[in-house]
Scaffold this active site. Structure first.
Site, PDB file in Angstrom:
ATOM      1  N   GLY A  76       0.846  -1.104   0.037  1.00  0.00           N
ATOM      2  CA  GLY A  76       0.002  -0.051  -0.054  1.00  0.00           C
ATOM      3  C   GLY A  76       0.945   1.162   0.138  1.00  0.00           C
ATOM      4  O   GLY A  76       2.060   1.130   0.219  1.00  0.00           O
ATOM      5  N   LEU A  77       0.175   2.419  -0.031  1.00  0.00           N
ATOM      6  CA  LEU A  77       0.930   3.522  -0.140  1.00  0.00           C
ATOM      7  C   LEU A  77       1.743   3.911   1.143  1.00  0.00           C
ATOM      8  O   LEU A  77       1.480   3.453   2.115  1.00  0.00           O
ATOM      9  CB  LEU A  77      -0.064   4.640  -0.353  1.00  0.00           C
ATOM     10  CG  LEU A  77      -0.984   4.655  -1.844  1.00  0.00           C
ATOM     11  CD1 LEU A  77      -2.019   5.765  -1.728  1.00  0.00           C
ATOM     12  CD2 LEU A  77       0.035   4.959  -3.123  1.00  0.00           C
ATOM     13  N   SER A  78       2.624   5.004   1.045  1.00  0.00           N
ATOM     14  CA  SER A  78       3.462   5.425   2.187  1.00  0.00           C
ATOM     15  C   SER A  78       2.164   5.973   2.968  1.00  0.00           C
ATOM     16  O   SER A  78       1.456   6.735   2.567  1.00  0.00           O
ATOM     17  CB  SER A  78       4.286   6.405   1.801  1.00  0.00           C
ATOM     18  OG  SER A  78       4.901   7.020   2.556  1.00  0.00           O
ATOM     19  N   GLY A  79       2.381   5.589   3.995  1.00  0.00           N
ATOM     20  CA  GLY A  79       1.114   6.289   5.237  1.00  0.00           C
ATOM     21  C   GLY A  79      -0.081   5.418   5.197  1.00  0.00           C
ATOM     22  O   GLY A  79      -0.786   6.083   6.055  1.00  0.00           O
ATOM     23  N   ALA A  80       0.001   4.361   4.479  1.00  0.00           N
ATOM     24  CA  ALA A  80      -1.422   3.861   4.461  1.00  0.00           C
ATOM     25  C   ALA A  80      -1.700   3.076   5.737  1.00  0.00           C
ATOM     26  O   ALA A  80      -2.912   2.497   6.137  1.00  0.00           O
ATOM     27  CB  ALA A  80      -1.337   2.711   3.348  1.00  0.00           C
ATOM     28  N   GLY A  81      -0.614   2.620   6.549  1.00  0.00           N
ATOM     29  CA  GLY A  81      -0.610   1.995   7.834  1.00  0.00           C
ATOM     30  C   GLY A  81      -0.053   0.405   7.839  1.00  0.00           C
ATOM     31  O   GLY A  81      -0.326  -0.283   8.802  1.00  0.00           O
ATOM     32  N   LYS A  82       0.745   0.336   6.958  1.00  0.00           N
ATOM     33  CA  LYS A  82       1.429  -1.108   6.797  1.00  0.00           C
ATOM     34  C   LYS A  82       2.401  -1.287   7.905  1.00  0.00           C
ATOM     35  O   LYS A  82       2.157  -2.629   8.527  1.00  0.00           O
ATOM     36  CB  LYS A  82       2.221  -1.178   5.518  1.00  0.00           C
ATOM     37  CG  LYS A  82       1.444  -0.976   4.183  1.00  0.00           C
ATOM     38  CD  LYS A  82       2.629  -0.927   3.090  1.00  0.00           C
ATOM     39  CE  LYS A  82       3.764   0.066   2.992  1.00  0.00           C
ATOM     40  NZ  LYS A  82       3.405   1.406   3.027  1.00  0.00           N
ATOM     41  N   SER A  93       6.096  -1.903  -2.026  1.00  0.00           N
ATOM     42  CA  SER A  93       5.967  -2.868  -3.298  1.00  0.00           C
ATOM     43  C   SER A  93       4.890  -2.553  -4.147  1.00  0.00           C
ATOM     44  O   SER A  93       4.124  -3.268  -4.160  1.00  0.00           O
ATOM     45  CB  SER A  93       5.908  -4.314  -2.621  1.00  0.00           C
ATOM     46  OG  SER A  93       5.046  -4.534  -1.297  1.00  0.00           O
TER      47      SER A  93
END
Lengths: 181, 181
Positions: free
Chosen positions: A17-23, A91
């Site tokens: 997921g995007l940067s800051g998505a919460g991964k 990714s």
């Protein structure tokens, strides 16, 4: 070639997921849950991996793919030895994720689907602001592509979900897939 | 941070020595022996690692050290999850090997002590010939240093030893150190 003795089944839980998505937040919240269920867990966080495996790589498509494949290589070594490996790198490209899926076999892709506007508004690391100001080139979602998974094992629409609720959904999916009892 | 459930003790068995000293041969011969004793084993061969973890790195001291530390990072992840990891990279510099020893803790350094003249005479890959002709720069032992271990867990003086005899010595050392019953 000889074969290792049987071992409990491991798996790679691949957050994308995007940067800051919460991964990373989800990875860190999931890890103790899995440990509490008796699993051995390793978290391969995007930033840690950049330090230990991929120093010197940049953010071109080629370098991003090399980074993702390296994580995949390490995740595969761990998963086939019974470890629950949680990865938390952007990714962004489908092809590199597919390479990982094929290498690892026990692969659970979790799309952390947080809209760009929400990630940019949170901007935990201040990166979106810098990207929008043109200070960071090749920033995923702003000036570089993010190829959303087409058929992930789980899509987490995180808006309106607490971290605990999101992790519940991951656990439930792991149960449904047979990785947890 | 939570802690993983207890797991059987793993270890990194770190072969170091010149190109052609016999590191990979010994690693491949040791692996099935350990599997036969019920251990889970991974071999991180120098060439495999260069493909999966370190493509693009050269043979400067800095690049060699980065390569060795990457192997160390992966070995540590595996060893702490109960795996017997065998590494077979030249790992010519003491300082990088010390970094690995300190990171991994369960670390058994095996100095594959085959004299340069013997390695060069075998020249399995034809590399010594090319190095002596000046076609390969920075070739360990010829035009680049090899810092022999000062206090390895085991020094294998391989001359006059068969592969089986050398592997016997490694096994005996692992028993003495408590890694094998």
């Amino acid at each position: 070639m000889t074969v290792n003795p049987p071992v409990e089944r491991g798996v790679a839980i691949w957050f994308t997921g995007l940067s800051g998505a919460g991964k990373s937040t989800l990875a860190e919240a999931l890890a103790p849950r899995l440990r509490a269920r008796g699993k051995r867990v390793e978290v391969l966080d995007g930033d840690a991996v950049r330090t230990h495996l991929s120093k010197g790589l940049g953010f071109s498509r080629e370098d991003r793919d090399i980074n993702v494949r390296r994580i995949g290589y390490v995740a595969q070594l761990l998963a086939r030895n019974g470890v629950f490996v949680i990865t938390a790198a952007i990714s962004p490209y489908r092809e590199a994720r597919r390479w990982c899926r094929e290498s690892i076999r026990d692969f659970v892709e979790v799309f952390v689907d947080t809209p760009l506007a929400v990630c940019a508004a949170r901007d935990v690391k201040g990166l979106y602001k810098r990207a929008e100001a043109g200070e960071i080139a090749q920033f995923t979602g702003v000036s570089d592509p993010y190829e959303a998974p087409e058929d992930p094992e789980l899509r987490l629409a995180t808006e309106g979900l607490s971290v605990a609720e999101a992790v519940d959904l991951v656990e439930q999916r792991l149960v449904a897939l047979g990785y947890l009892p």
